[in-house]
Design a protein around this motif. Structure first.
Motif, PDB file in Angstrom:
ATOM      1  N   HIS A 119     -51.379 -37.192  -4.532  1.00  0.00           N
ATOM      2  CA  HIS A 119     -50.183 -37.210  -5.368  1.00  0.00           C
ATOM      3  C   HIS A 119     -49.678 -35.789  -5.580  1.00  0.00           C
ATOM      4  O   HIS A 119     -50.438 -34.898  -5.976  1.00  0.00           O
ATOM      5  CB  HIS A 119     -50.501 -37.861  -6.712  1.00  0.00           C
ATOM      6  N   VAL A 120     -48.392 -35.580  -5.346  1.00  0.00           N
ATOM      7  CA  VAL A 120     -47.809 -34.243  -5.400  1.00  0.00           C
ATOM      8  C   VAL A 120     -46.325 -34.382  -5.732  1.00  0.00           C
ATOM      9  O   VAL A 120     -45.716 -35.433  -5.481  1.00  0.00           O
ATOM     10  CB  VAL A 120     -48.016 -33.519  -4.043  1.00  0.00           C
ATOM     11  N   HIS A 121     -45.751 -33.339  -6.313  1.00  0.00           N
ATOM     12  CA  HIS A 121     -44.313 -33.358  -6.569  1.00  0.00           C
ATOM     13  C   HIS A 121     -43.566 -33.336  -5.236  1.00  0.00           C
ATOM     14  O   HIS A 121     -43.945 -32.621  -4.310  1.00  0.00           O
ATOM     15  CB  HIS A 121     -43.907 -32.155  -7.421  1.00  0.00           C
ATOM     16  N   ARG A 122     -42.519 -34.115  -5.144  1.00  0.00           N
ATOM     17  CA  ARG A 122     -41.780 -34.233  -3.885  1.00  0.00           C
ATOM     18  C   ARG A 122     -41.251 -32.874  -3.401  1.00  0.00           C
ATOM     19  O   ARG A 122     -41.310 -32.560  -2.210  1.00  0.00           O
ATOM     20  CB  ARG A 122     -40.608 -35.215  -4.048  1.00  0.00           C
ATOM     21  N   THR A 123     -40.753 -32.064  -4.316  1.00  0.00           N
ATOM     22  CA  THR A 123     -40.239 -30.743  -3.932  1.00  0.00           C
ATOM     23  C   THR A 123     -41.343 -29.874  -3.356  1.00  0.00           C
ATOM     24  O   THR A 123     -41.128 -29.115  -2.398  1.00  0.00           O
ATOM     25  CB  THR A 123     -39.605 -30.046  -5.158  1.00  0.00           C
ATOM     26  N   GLU A 124     -42.542 -29.971  -3.930  1.00  0.00           N
ATOM     27  CA  GLU A 124     -43.681 -29.193  -3.434  1.00  0.00           C
ATOM     28  C   GLU A 124     -44.082 -29.650  -2.041  1.00  0.00           C
ATOM     29  O   GLU A 124     -44.358 -28.818  -1.157  1.00  0.00           O
ATOM     30  CB  GLU A 124     -44.863 -29.329  -4.393  1.00  0.00           C
ATOM     31  N   LEU A 125     -44.124 -30.941  -1.824  1.00  0.00           N
ATOM     32  CA  LEU A 125     -44.491 -31.455  -0.508  1.00  0.00           C
ATOM     33  C   LEU A 125     -43.487 -31.007   0.545  1.00  0.00           C
ATOM     34  O   LEU A 125     -43.870 -30.573   1.641  1.00  0.00           O
ATOM     35  CB  LEU A 125     -44.572 -32.986  -0.548  1.00  0.00           C
ATOM     36  N   ASP A 126     -42.208 -31.076   0.223  1.00  0.00           N
ATOM     37  CA  ASP A 126     -41.180 -30.630   1.168  1.00  0.00           C
ATOM     38  C   ASP A 126     -41.348 -29.150   1.508  1.00  0.00           C
ATOM     39  O   ASP A 126     -41.222 -28.745   2.668  1.00  0.00           O
ATOM     40  CB  ASP A 126     -39.785 -30.870   0.594  1.00  0.00           C
ATOM     41  N   ALA A 127     -41.643 -28.340   0.491  1.00  0.00           N
ATOM     42  CA  ALA A 127     -41.819 -26.903   0.721  1.00  0.00           C
ATOM     43  C   ALA A 127     -43.032 -26.629   1.597  1.00  0.00           C
ATOM     44  O   ALA A 127     -43.001 -25.748   2.467  1.00  0.00           O
ATOM     45  CB  ALA A 127     -41.956 -26.181  -0.623  1.00  0.00           C
ATOM     46  N   ALA A 128     -44.115 -27.378   1.372  1.00  0.00           N
ATOM     47  CA  ALA A 128     -45.339 -27.151   2.142  1.00  0.00           C
ATOM     48  C   ALA A 128     -45.197 -27.609   3.591  1.00  0.00           C
ATOM     49  O   ALA A 128     -45.726 -26.962   4.510  1.00  0.00           O
ATOM     50  CB  ALA A 128     -46.508 -27.870   1.475  1.00  0.00           C
ATOM     51  N   LEU A 129     -44.493 -28.710   3.809  1.00  0.00           N
ATOM     52  CA  LEU A 129     -44.337 -29.226   5.165  1.00  0.00           C
ATOM     53  C   LEU A 129     -43.280 -28.475   5.960  1.00  0.00           C
ATOM     54  O   LEU A 129     -43.248 -28.579   7.193  1.00  0.00           O
ATOM     55  CB  LEU A 129     -43.988 -30.717   5.113  1.00  0.00           C
ATOM     56  N   HIS A 130     -42.435 -27.711   5.262  1.00  0.00           N
ATOM     57  CA  HIS A 130     -41.391 -26.926   5.939  1.00  0.00           C
ATOM     58  C   HIS A 130     -41.403 -25.490   5.402  1.00  0.00           C
ATOM     59  O   HIS A 130     -40.451 -25.042   4.758  1.00  0.00           O
ATOM     60  CB  HIS A 130     -40.018 -27.563   5.718  1.00  0.00           C
ATOM     61  N   PRO A 131     -42.496 -24.754   5.650  1.00  0.00           N
ATOM     62  CA  PRO A 131     -42.624 -23.409   5.079  1.00  0.00           C
ATOM     63  C   PRO A 131     -41.635 -22.418   5.680  1.00  0.00           C
ATOM     64  O   PRO A 131     -41.199 -22.550   6.830  1.00  0.00           O
ATOM     65  CB  PRO A 131     -44.074 -23.030   5.436  1.00  0.00           C
ATOM     66  N   THR A 132     -41.277 -21.441   4.879  1.00  0.00           N
ATOM     67  CA  THR A 132     -40.439 -20.342   5.332  1.00  0.00           C
ATOM     68  C   THR A 132     -41.336 -19.155   5.680  1.00  0.00           C
ATOM     69  O   THR A 132     -42.553 -19.203   5.516  1.00  0.00           O
ATOM     70  CB  THR A 132     -39.464 -19.927   4.222  1.00  0.00           C
ATOM     71  N   ARG A 133     -40.732 -18.099   6.161  1.00  0.00           N
ATOM     72  CA  ARG A 133     -41.529 -16.900   6.461  1.00  0.00           C
ATOM     73  C   ARG A 133     -42.240 -16.411   5.212  1.00  0.00           C
ATOM     74  O   ARG A 133     -43.388 -15.966   5.272  1.00  0.00           O
ATOM     75  CB  ARG A 133     -40.621 -15.799   7.015  1.00  0.00           C
ATOM     76  N   ARG A 134     -41.579 -16.524   4.062  1.00  0.00           N
ATOM     77  CA  ARG A 134     -42.171 -16.040   2.815  1.00  0.00           C
ATOM     78  C   ARG A 134     -43.345 -16.914   2.364  1.00  0.00           C
ATOM     79  O   ARG A 134     -44.319 -16.413   1.802  1.00  0.00           O
ATOM     80  CB  ARG A 134     -41.109 -16.003   1.719  1.00  0.00           C
ATOM     81  N   THR A 135     -43.269 -18.232   2.587  1.00  0.00           N
ATOM     82  CA  THR A 135     -44.292 -19.131   2.056  1.00  0.00           C
ATOM     83  C   THR A 135     -45.357 -19.519   3.075  1.00  0.00           C
ATOM     84  O   THR A 135     -46.299 -20.238   2.731  1.00  0.00           O
ATOM     85  CB  THR A 135     -43.643 -20.420   1.518  1.00  0.00           C
ATOM     86  N   ALA A 136     -45.246 -19.046   4.300  1.00  0.00           N
ATOM     87  CA  ALA A 136     -46.167 -19.474   5.358  1.00  0.00           C
ATOM     88  C   ALA A 136     -47.611 -19.101   5.060  1.00  0.00           C
ATOM     89  O   ALA A 136     -48.538 -19.821   5.451  1.00  0.00           O
ATOM     90  CB  ALA A 136     -45.737 -18.890   6.701  1.00  0.00           C
ATOM     91  N   THR A 137     -47.842 -17.972   4.367  1.00  0.00           N
ATOM     92  CA  THR A 137     -49.225 -17.567   4.112  1.00  0.00           C
ATOM     93  C   THR A 137     -49.879 -18.414   3.026  1.00  0.00           C
ATOM     94  O   THR A 137     -51.100 -18.564   3.014  1.00  0.00           O
ATOM     95  CB  THR A 137     -49.302 -16.086   3.697  1.00  0.00           C
ATOM     96  N   HIS A 185     -43.967 -20.993 -10.018  1.00  0.00           N
ATOM     97  CA  HIS A 185     -44.973 -20.372  -9.147  1.00  0.00           C
ATOM     98  C   HIS A 185     -44.731 -20.803  -7.708  1.00  0.00           C
ATOM     99  O   HIS A 185     -44.763 -19.988  -6.784  1.00  0.00           O
ATOM    100  CB  HIS A 185     -46.371 -20.758  -9.612  1.00  0.00           C
ATOM    101  N   THR A 186     -44.513 -22.095  -7.499  1.00  0.00           N
ATOM    102  CA  THR A 186     -43.995 -22.630  -6.243  1.00  0.00           C
ATOM    103  C   THR A 186     -42.836 -23.557  -6.587  1.00  0.00           C
ATOM    104  O   THR A 186     -42.580 -23.839  -7.747  1.00  0.00           O
ATOM    105  CB  THR A 186     -45.074 -23.408  -5.456  1.00  0.00           C
ATOM    106  N   SER A 187     -42.164 -24.046  -5.558  1.00  0.00           N
ATOM    107  CA  SER A 187     -40.953 -24.839  -5.787  1.00  0.00           C
ATOM    108  C   SER A 187     -41.216 -26.098  -6.591  1.00  0.00           C
ATOM    109  O   SER A 187     -40.404 -26.485  -7.442  1.00  0.00           O
ATOM    110  CB  SER A 187     -40.326 -25.215  -4.436  1.00  0.00           C
ATOM    111  N   GLY A 188     -42.346 -26.762  -6.311  1.00  0.00           N
ATOM    112  CA  GLY A 188     -42.643 -27.998  -7.015  1.00  0.00           C
ATOM    113  C   GLY A 188     -43.922 -27.940  -7.810  1.00  0.00           C
ATOM    114  O   GLY A 188     -44.558 -28.971  -8.055  1.00  0.00           O
ATOM    115  N   HIS A 189     -44.319 -26.738  -8.208  1.00  0.00           N
ATOM    116  CA  HIS A 189     -45.551 -26.570  -8.983  1.00  0.00           C
ATOM    117  C   HIS A 189     -45.503 -27.445 -10.230  1.00  0.00           C
ATOM    118  O   HIS A 189     -44.489 -27.525 -10.922  1.00  0.00           O
ATOM    119  CB  HIS A 189     -45.718 -25.099  -9.374  1.00  0.00           C
TER     120      HIS A 189
END
Length: 277
Positions: A119-137, A185-189
């Protein structure tokens, strides 16, 4: 509904290089933890965050460069699956995992419970499955390469919990659990609120790093200010939510226990409360 049995687990000890010198963490105790919760529900076990998993311990390379910043010890005995076994429980009974967010030190153990619904916030899941250069690490796709059973949720302002937007979860699992919007902290934290039967626990994830940040008056350091600016997707929003948590902790101290993921003092405090000390 009877009160659920809840265990506090430390699923990773971390010793970040230079963090004491920079004032990000305190010289005493000089380390960070990864506090997770295990709830014994009526229809199985519920895990709140996972820390690092067994595959992270066996292959440190899959954590990428972020491991150099967090300095995890990566001891298999600290993984959630081994601690569940140590409690005499069956890891196969973990039916649900609720994550505050999908950073590598919070979601690494998902793969140890392949049959659990995550179970996770939808915005967080979207961010994790489609990382940007900034969030890839921060998001490591290897940690969910097994194809988890994702359950994406959206928090609703109209169903508020102490003024925070929430999504109700697992209403038939023998424990009242809610996902609480604490973005920044993250998009869907998100936070995770659990009704213990005698009050609420609010796992605030990485909404703050040290208990002084939600005390009245607030206590922080220049190092922690810089840390949050560097690590937050939206630092203004994270700071606003930390202030709201401080208000919650102050005005509802008898009813709500607020704690974060990485503060060793919070780990001790939560364990004492669960033990009735």
């Amino acid at each position: 509904m009877s009160a659920p049995v809840i265990h506090s687990l430390n699923c990773s000890t971390m010793c970040p290089n230079g963090a004491v010198r920079l004032g990000i963490i305190e010289a005493d105790p000089g380390h960070l933890v990864a506090q997770c919760l295990l709830i014994e529900g009526s229809s199985g076990l519920i895990l709140v965050d996972t820390g690092f998993g067994t595959d992270d311990v066996r292959d440190r390379g899959r954590l990428g460069p972020a491991r150099l910043l967090t300095g995890p010890i990566l001891d298999e005995k600290e993984t959630a699956i081994r601690q569940i076994e140590g409690l005499g429980l069956d890891p196969a009974d973990v039916r649900h995992i609720v994550v505050t967010h999908l950073d590598l030190d919070h979601a690494g153990g998902i793969g140890d419970f392949p049959n659990a619904e995550v179970h996770v916030h939808r915005t967080e899941l979207d961010a994790a499955l489609h990382p940007t250069r900034r969030t890839a690490t921060r998001y490591r796709s290897a940690q969910w390469a097994h194809g988890p059973k994702w359950a994406a949720h959206e928090t609703q302002d109209g169903d508020a919990w102490n003024g925070f937007a929430r999504a109700r979860l697992l209403e038939d699992a023998g424990a009242e659990v809610a996902l609480i919007a604490l973005h920044g902290h993250t998009s869907g934290h998100s936070g995770v609120a659990i009704d213990t039967g005698s009050g609420w626990l609010l796992h605030a994830g990485d909404a703050y790093l040290h208990h002084g940040e939600i005390e009245t008056p607030v206590r922080t350091t220049r190092g922690r200010v810089v840390y949050h600016r560097f690590n937050s997707v939206d630092e203004t929003l994270r700071r606003e939510n930390a202030a709201r948590l401080a208000e919650l902790a102050r005005e509802h101290a008898g009813d709500v226990t607020v704690f974060c993921s990485h503060d060793p003092a919070d780990l001790v405090r939560v364990r004492a409360k669960l033990a009735g000390v």
